[in-house]
Design an enzyme around this catalytic site. Structure first.
Site, short mmCIF file in Angstrom:
data_model
loop_
_atom_site.label_atom_id
_atom_site.label_comp_id
_atom_site.label_asym_id
_atom_site.label_seq_id
_atom_site.Cartn_x
_atom_site.Cartn_y
_atom_site.Cartn_z
N CYS A 25 53.01 -60.19 41.01
CA CYS A 25 53.35 -58.81 40.68
C CYS A 25 54.84 -58.70 40.36
O CYS A 25 55.67 -59.32 41.01
CB CYS A 25 52.99 -57.88 41.84
SG CYS A 25 51.21 -57.82 42.17
N GLU A 71 48.29 -56.66 52.89
CA GLU A 71 47.58 -56.41 54.16
C GLU A 71 46.08 -56.65 54.00
O GLU A 71 45.45 -57.28 54.84
CB GLU A 71 47.82 -54.98 54.64
CG GLU A 71 49.27 -54.60 54.83
CD GLU A 71 49.89 -53.94 53.60
OE1 GLU A 71 50.75 -53.07 53.80
OE2 GLU A 71 49.51 -54.29 52.46
N CYS A 97 50.36 -48.58 53.00
CA CYS A 97 49.84 -47.31 52.50
C CYS A 97 48.73 -46.85 53.43
O CYS A 97 48.32 -47.58 54.34
CB CYS A 97 49.31 -47.49 51.07
SG CYS A 97 47.82 -48.53 50.98
#
Length: 139
Positions: A25, A71, A97
């Protein structure tokens, strides 16, 4: 003992930071480690599902909707192994998040240590509501 725990926390966070470099990413590289009884039982970084191209962003630079968070990768990886995350500590380079917070709760993780904040704080708020110990070690 508290100083020793803080030393372990810093070391595992550094390892999660190194692990984040495996991510393809471009916008943000996140790494996660699951530790139980002072042993790393799983790891993860943000990226596309197995078998997909290693490109996380679309042509406009937005994250593709199927990119997995670090995660989630760590939790699903331990689920495929013979181990479990009940009572484990998760070390993650960026605060989770709300979707990852739900996974953390359901996986039985008792403690989360992170370095950087996330734009939304609802993930941390949910973890605290669930009684999970949350530690922010921002050096």
């Amino acid at each position: 003992m508290e100083d020793k725990q803080k030393q372990f926390d810093r070391s595992y966070l550094e390892m999660a930071q190194v692990w984040s470099k495996n991510s393809y990413c471009k916008r943000r590289q996140v790494g996660a480690l699951l530790v139980k009884d002072r042993m790393i039982i799983s790891d993860g970084y943000n990226g596309t599902p197995a078998g997909f191209e290693n490109i996380c962003e679309d042509e406009e630079g937005h994250t593709k909707p199927y990119v997995l968070h670090a995660e989630a990768n760590a939790i699903t990886k331990v689920a495929k192994s013979g181990n479990n995350s009940l009572g484990a500590t998760m070390y993650v380079t960026t605060a989770p998040c709300v979707e990852c917070a739900k996974l953390i709760i359901q996986a039985g993780i008792k403690r989360l240590v992170y370095r950087e904040g996330y734009r939304a704080t609802d993930g941390i708020e949910l973890l605290l509501r669930a009684g999970i110990e949350v530690v922010n070690l921002n050096d």
